[in-house]
Structures are given as C-alpha cells and as structure tokens.
Design a protein around this motif. Structure first.
Motif, PDB file in Angstrom:
ATOM      1  N   ARG A  38       0.826  -1.200   0.000  1.00  0.00           N
ATOM      2  CA  ARG A  38       0.000   0.000   0.000  1.00  0.00           C
ATOM      3  C   ARG A  38       0.866   1.259   0.000  1.00  0.00           C
ATOM      4  N   GLY A  39       1.899   1.275   0.841  1.00  0.00           N
ATOM      5  CA  GLY A  39       2.799   2.417   0.865  1.00  0.00           C
ATOM      6  C   GLY A  39       3.492   2.625  -0.470  1.00  0.00           C
ATOM      7  N   GLY A  40       3.908   1.527  -1.113  1.00  0.00           N
ATOM      8  CA  GLY A  40       4.538   1.630  -2.423  1.00  0.00           C
ATOM      9  C   GLY A  40       3.592   2.142  -3.485  1.00  0.00           C
ATOM     10  N   ALA A  41       2.337   1.689  -3.431  1.00  0.00           N
ATOM     11  CA  ALA A  41       1.341   2.147  -4.404  1.00  0.00           C
ATOM     12  C   ALA A  41       1.087   3.640  -4.261  1.00  0.00           C
ATOM     13  N   LEU A  42       0.960   4.117  -3.014  1.00  0.00           N
ATOM     14  CA  LEU A  42       0.732   5.545  -2.786  1.00  0.00           C
ATOM     15  C   LEU A  42       1.922   6.376  -3.263  1.00  0.00           C
ATOM     16  N   ALA A  82      -3.665  -0.267  -3.348  1.00  0.00           N
ATOM     17  CA  ALA A  82      -3.904   0.744  -2.319  1.00  0.00           C
ATOM     18  C   ALA A  82      -5.052   0.367  -1.395  1.00  0.00           C
ATOM     19  N   THR A  83      -5.997  -0.444  -1.876  1.00  0.00           N
ATOM     20  CA  THR A  83      -7.146  -0.822  -1.056  1.00  0.00           C
ATOM     21  C   THR A  83      -7.237  -2.327  -0.826  1.00  0.00           C
ATOM     22  N   LEU A  84      -6.275  -3.082  -1.323  1.00  0.00           N
ATOM     23  CA  LEU A  84      -6.308  -4.535  -1.187  1.00  0.00           C
ATOM     24  C   LEU A  84      -6.037  -4.953   0.254  1.00  0.00           C
TER      25      LEU A  84
END
Length: 512
Positions: free
Chosen positions: A286-290, A403-405
């Motif tokens: 999630r941090g990487g996606a953001l 990001a939402t997974l």
C-alpha cells in the motif's frame, strides 16, 4: 434516530455480492462510479488548453495562471464517506462539484475563478474516495475486482489526457467557460445513477472528524505549493539564476509547510480518530502504491502542462488539434491498464509491473527533451507519448488495486482517499515545481542569450520557451527514476493475494 448495520461475512461462493450492490447491477454501478471519477480527473487538465483564452478574457498575469491548475488539486481528501455513509457523500460530492463548476464558468475575474476551482477540488476530494470505496465494497470477488479496478485505473490514467481533448473542442467551438459548464452534464448522469443504483446504510460506530489534522495538512500543502509558486512569480518579474530559490519568502513558506506536515504526522499518531491512520501506511504494497501514484503525478502533470503549451504556442496547433494529439496516449493507457490488471497481475508481481512502468515513464521524459522549435509531431512527440502511455498504464492499474487490497473495513474510506489524494497532491506539487523551474529557465536563457541575439526578439523568446520545456522534461525523468528506486524495494516480490478483500477474518460493516 435508528441506524442500520449491514455486515459481509466471509463468502462461501466466489460470486458473493455485498449489500448495497444489487446482484444484477454491479457493472452499472461501475459505470456510474467511472463517470464520477472521469469528471474529477478531467478537471485536473481540462482547463489547461483553455488557460490562454481565460487569461485573455479575465486579464490575469502569467505568474498567476498556475493557480487555476493548482487550486483544484490542493484540496485534501477526507473520511466523510466513513462518517456519513458512502452513498450520501457520493451524491453530495457530485452535486457540490457541479455547483462549483457553474460558479467557475460564470467567473468575472481571476479571484472568482480560482475560488471556484478550489471549491471544485474540495468536493472532488470528497467525491473521489467515496467512489473508490464504493467500488471496493461492490466488487469483492478477485476476478471481478481486478476487471473493475483495471477499468477504473484506466479512467484515472486516461482521464487527464481526455480532459485536454475535450477542453480543446469546447474552447475552440464554444467558449473556455464550457470547460467548466460541461461538468453539469456528467454530474446529472452520475447523480441520477447513484441515487437509483446505490442503497444507503450507515455504520453504528461513527468516528469524529479530525479537524486539527485537516487544517494542518491543508495548510502545510498550501505553504509548500505557494513556496514553489513564489519562485515562478519572481522569475516572471525578471529574477534569474538561483535568486528565486534562495529568496526569504520562498524558504520561509517551504520550511513552514514541512513543519506543518510533521506536526500533522505527530497529531495522527496521538489522536483516537486520525484523518490518516498511519496503520494503513505500514503495509509495504500500500505504501509503495501511494508513493508510485504521488511521484507519477508529479511528472505526468508536467507533461500535460508543457507539452500543451509547446504544441499550441510553438508548433501552432489549434486547441482541438492539440487535444487530438493526446488521443493515442489516451487509448493506449486504457488498453494497458485493462490488460495489466486482468492478465499481467496474475503472472507478474506488482513490483515488476510498477517499476517497469516508472522506468518507461523516465525514458519517455528523456525522449521528450529532443523537441525543438521545428520538431514534427509524428517523429518527435508521438513516440514518447506512446512510451509514456504504456508506463502510466502499468503504474496506475496495479497501484489503485494495491492501495485498497486487504484493508480493514473501517479503513476502506481513508485508503480510498489516500490514493486519490496522492495523485492530486503530486499533480499540484509537480505543476508548481516544474512551472517554477521552467519559468526560471526562461529568464536565465534570455538573460544569457539576449546580447548575441541582438535583444529580446520573438525568436529568442520562442527558443527560451522550448529550452524551458526540455529542462522540465529532464527534471521529470529524474523524478520517475527516483520513483522506481524508491517504490521498487517497497513493493513485495511475488503475486499478492487478491482474495484478501473477499475472505476477511472479521465481518466488514458496509455503509454505502
């Protein structure tokens, strides 16, 4: 007043349908959410082509025009969808966005236009995360979820360039004000569809709104963007070299912005109901996606801004022709995003896909630096546009899904807000930074070449403008390389568990 709570137990069959999404209407809901997302993303770029016309009509200066772009994207997302129910917030966001658009279209001066754009951004920050969280809770089966997010990610990636095309047609054949009024059409369709298709349920536990956090992060982002914008203002006034970057006001606003953002993080760690729960950032994917979305938006918005001015003012393209020039990019982003989120993510890790996409974006930026005063579109502009389309498609689709997974139900709204905010804030900072760098490059180029050119001639000004665009593209290339270096190690190797949102350990309260 009674409140109802609907829960989703771990499904026993793959085709489970969550409450709030009627079984035969999930894809109609996707269409409605896609229209709303398109409206929000379009307005990040639709006024770009109209800017010269709006500037002539309303009489504001070159140093001010970037605020028409950045005012929109400065607004920060909120957890209103978790506070009051996603359907309600979705509809409020759509209607508010439409009213702000009408205000902007009727603007009688620069201040009124910027205020309208800021209000648009505010309602967009409410609308976009509500739409994404509705998408997350509507599609819970992995196969359907990947298809839905592939479409949604394609809209997010292609919407910006579609805004340039639509803005060109509206500006050339109607009036620049229709780049604002057109949102009323999108809003009517989205509002009617949302009202009919979505059902309203509300969670029993309603967290309090984090007003302190909202003020801190909004003020911090404004200070940073204003600090960078001040450099452009000084350059437009004739300051050259590093004087704008070392100016006391520039440094003061940038430092203040950083301090305010650090205070925001401290507050988020200490309060019970933070605007941005830091726990959602601890997941590596999630941090990487953001981070991928944030850094990609910095470079992407720069392309739209400078390439638009290059095509119109240097190559002499009309507004419509400029918009059409972005069509190949638009089509390819949709295709790559769709294939990436339905086929490639099943075979290759997001780390590989996103990192490859970011590096391709960097290659595209380098290719853009070949432009000159007499470049041809097919030979010089189109190839890097296509490379950029592939890169953005590989970056956006997996990032939106990651990001939402696997996020907890209580955090689905804020996780949805975070990915949209990352894109909007990245675009805002990118516009301010790259415009400041380009404006400084123009001033420096003219100062160093004026004597040899026999004065500040139109030809020299044209060459200086192209030089500033190439400088901005080089900076964009560096941003994408840095993004690949930072995001690659953050994302986990291997294939993610796309059933994480389908088989949850605890029931999830759905309050659509």
């Amino acid at each position: 007043m009674g409140r109802t709570v609907t829960t989703l137990e771990a499904p026993s069959r793959p085709a489970a349908t969550p409450p709030g999404a009627r079984p035969d209407r999930r894809w109609w809901i996707l269409a409605v959410l896609g229209i709303a997302q398109l409206m929000v993303v379009l307005d990040a770029t639709i006024v770009n082509i109209a800017l010269p016309h709006a500037q002539a009509d309303l009489g504001f200066g070159n140093a001010d025009r970037q605020w028409v772009v950045t005012a929109y994207s400065l607004a920060f997302g909120s957890r209103l969808a978790d506070l009051f129910g996603r359907k309600r917030v979705f509809l409020v966001g759509v209607v508010g966005f439409a009213l702000a658009s009408a205000l902007g279209g009727a603007a009688t001066g620069f201040t009124m236009l910027v205020i309208a754009r800021a209000i648009q951004g505010g309602f967009g920050a409410v609308l976009a995360p509500a739409a994404l969280s509705l998408l997350t809770t509507t599609f819970v089966h992995p196969d359907e979820r990947n298809k839905a997010f592939g479409i949604f990610g394609g809209i997010a990636g292609a919407g910006a360039s579609m805004g340039l095309l639509l803005g060109g047609f509206l500006t050339e054949y109607l009036d620049w004000r229709w780049t604002m009024y057109v949102n009323l059409i999108f809003a009517v369709v989205a509002a009617v569809g949302g009202f009919v298709l979505l059902t309203h349920t509300r969670a029993e536990a309603r967290p309090r709104l984090d007003l302190v956090g909202t003020v801190l992060v909004s003020a911090g982002m404004f200070a940073i963007v204003y600090g960078f914008s001040h450099v452009a203002t000084l350059a437009a006034e004739g300051h050259t070299g590093a004087s704008g970057w070392t100016d006391g006001q520039t440094i003061g606003f940038l430092v203040a912005g950083v301090v305010l953002l650090l205070a925001f993080l401290v507050v988020q760690r200490r309060i019970a109901n933070p605007l941005l729960p830091l726990r959602i950032l601890t997941d590596r994917n999630r941090g990487g996606a953001l981070m991928a979305m944030f850094l990609s938006a910095i470079g992407m918005f720069g392309v739209f801004l400078f390439l638009t001015y290059y095509l119109e003012t240097t190559l002499g393209f009309s507004a419509v022709k400029t918009g059409v020039a972005f069509l190949p990019m638009t089509a390819l982003i949709v295709v790559v995003a769709g294939v990436g989120n339905t086929v490639l993510v099943r075979k290759y890790s997001p780390r590989l896909l996103v990192t490859t996409g970011l590096l391709l974006n960097a290659v595209a930026m380098v290719l853009f630096t070949r432009i000159d005063v007499h470049s041809g579109y097919a030979s010089t502009v189109l190839p890097p546009l296509l490379v950029l389309a592939v890169g953005l498609g590989l970056t956006f689709a997996p990032s939106f899904s990651l990001a939402t997974l696997g996020v907890e139900g209580r955090d689905s709204g804020v996780a949805s807000a975070a990915i949209n905010v990352a894109q909007q804030i990245g675009g805002s900072i990118g516009t301010a930074v790259l415009n400041s760098i380009a404006t400084s490059a123009v001033a420096t180029y003219i100062a160093s070449h004026a004597a040899a050119a026999g004065g500040v001639t139109p030809a020299l000004q044209e060459q200086a403008a192209v030089h500033s665009y190439t400088v901005a593209f080089w900076v964009g290339a560096v941003v994408f390389v840095v993004a690949a270096v930072v995001v690659g190690p953050l994302l986990r190797p291997g294939l993610p568990d796309f059933s994480a949102n389908e088989n949850m350990d605890e029931p999830v309260a759905l309050h659509a």
